[in-house]
Design an enzyme around this catalytic site. Structure first.
Site, PDB file in Angstrom:
ATOM      1  N   ASP A 197      25.684  43.155  13.939  1.00 21.88           N
ATOM      2  CA  ASP A 197      26.397  41.937  13.543  1.00 21.88           C
ATOM      3  C   ASP A 197      27.384  41.594  14.645  1.00 21.88           C
ATOM      4  O   ASP A 197      28.358  42.311  14.843  1.00 21.88           O
ATOM      5  CB  ASP A 197      27.134  42.174  12.211  1.00 21.88           C
ATOM      6  CG  ASP A 197      27.693  40.892  11.621  1.00 21.88           C
ATOM      7  OD1 ASP A 197      27.869  39.913  12.370  1.00 21.88           O
ATOM      8  OD2 ASP A 197      27.962  40.880  10.407  1.00 21.88           O
ATOM      9  N   ARG A 199      28.832  38.512  14.985  1.00 26.51           N
ATOM     10  CA  ARG A 199      29.510  37.252  14.678  1.00 26.51           C
ATOM     11  C   ARG A 199      31.006  37.336  14.992  1.00 26.51           C
ATOM     12  O   ARG A 199      31.652  38.324  14.662  1.00 26.51           O
ATOM     13  CB  ARG A 199      29.330  36.903  13.184  1.00 26.51           C
ATOM     14  CG  ARG A 199      27.939  36.405  12.862  1.00 26.51           C
ATOM     15  CD  ARG A 199      27.778  36.162  11.387  1.00 26.51           C
ATOM     16  NE  ARG A 199      27.779  37.421  10.626  1.00 26.51           N
ATOM     17  CZ  ARG A 199      27.646  37.480   9.320  1.00 26.51           C
ATOM     18  NH1 ARG A 199      27.526  36.371   8.611  1.00 26.51           N
ATOM     19  NH2 ARG A 199      27.633  38.639   8.700  1.00 26.51           N
TER      20      ARG A 199
END
Ligand SMILES: [Zn+2]
Length: 273
Positions: A197, A199
């Protein structure tokens, strides 16, 4: 700022208060204030009334577009150069590559004491195409419904650079091929040498602090990491609200992988309804 639109339009927007710059803490940077090198500055353009018709319903929202000032500066330099050469085609490429985030506001922010909020990561296949390989599409529209139906209202931050948990649409397409060969959604990222991840929630945090002014809020999410990330960028007083919708045969395995990774999902949540 926005010279690639037109300097006179920019002046008009500034004068109307429809174009502001904010820093990482959500504070408005004055028009004459010098930007500190290396410090985050985000331009926010809005409100723009946006009537949305989806799933047989109408939503009246105010749309704000936001982009990092640094990226905008790069774009402006490029725009000046392009203006002197050819025109339309190059501008189309330029405009589409900009990482513009959006904020959809429902209700009157001045009246909020504990609004309902969704920070939604862009997903072309789910949000636009309606793919059931993930639950992004139903999560997006249901979030909007829940915010619109909430007595307080609230806002939805749409993060445009978050495709495939931050790896981009091209790599996401590759992970789908790997997933169809047996890997789960996280293994597939690792096979490509990419983080589970990646982000970046720092812009979302600045926008939340600007729009909410450090008031408490309820966040539609099943993902504790999202709350930790927002906390790390100075966003406090978050009450998580579970947001499970769109479970299907096509995405049950994907959601199970998310649960095993740390998402707050119970066995009941993964039953196909
Ligand atoms: Zn998705």
């Amino acid at each position: 700022m926005f010279t690639y639109i037109d300097p006179t339009v920019r002046e008009r927007l500034l004068a109307q208060g429809k174009l502001v710059r904010i820093d990482a803490s959500g504070r408005v940077i004055g028009p004459d204030e010098e930007l500190v090198a290396g410090e985050k500055a985000i331009s926010v353009l809005g409100p723009i009334p946006l009537p949305i018709a989806r799933s047989g319903r109408q939503f009246e929202v105010d749309w704000y577009a936001s982009v990092r000032h640094t990226e905008l500066s790069k774009v402006e330099e490029l725009a000046d150069e392009l203006r002197q050469r050819d025109g339309q085609q190059s501008f189309a490429i330029l405009a589409s590559s900009m990482a513009v985030n959006s904020v959809l506001v429902v209700g009157d922010p001045a009246k909020w004491s504990n609004p309902l909020v969704r920070v939604h990561s862009s997903c072309l296949t789910g949000d636009v195409f309606g793919s059931a390989r993930c639950e992004c599409g139903p999560q997006f529209i249901t979030a909007l419904e829940r915010i619109a139906d909430d007595p307080e209202g609230g806002l939805l931050v749409y993060m445009s650079g978050h495709e495939g948990r931050g790896i981009g649409l091209w790599a996401k397409a590759a992970t789908y091929v790997l997933q169809d060969a047996g890997e789960d959604t996280y293994q597939a990222n690792r096979s490509l040498g990419l983080p589970d991840d990646s982000r970046d929630f720092s812009d979302a945090a600045a926008l939340l602090r600007y729009f909410l002014n450090d008031r408490p809020f309820r966040l539609l999410t099943n993902n504790p990491k999202k709350i930790t990330d927002l906390n790390n960028y100075g966003v406090r007083n978050i009450t998580p609200v579970k947001h499970v919708i769109g479970v299907s045969a096509a995405n049950r395995r994907y959601l199970t992988a998310k649960r095993d990774w740390g998402h707050q999902l119970d066995s009941d949540d993964l039953i196909i309804k």
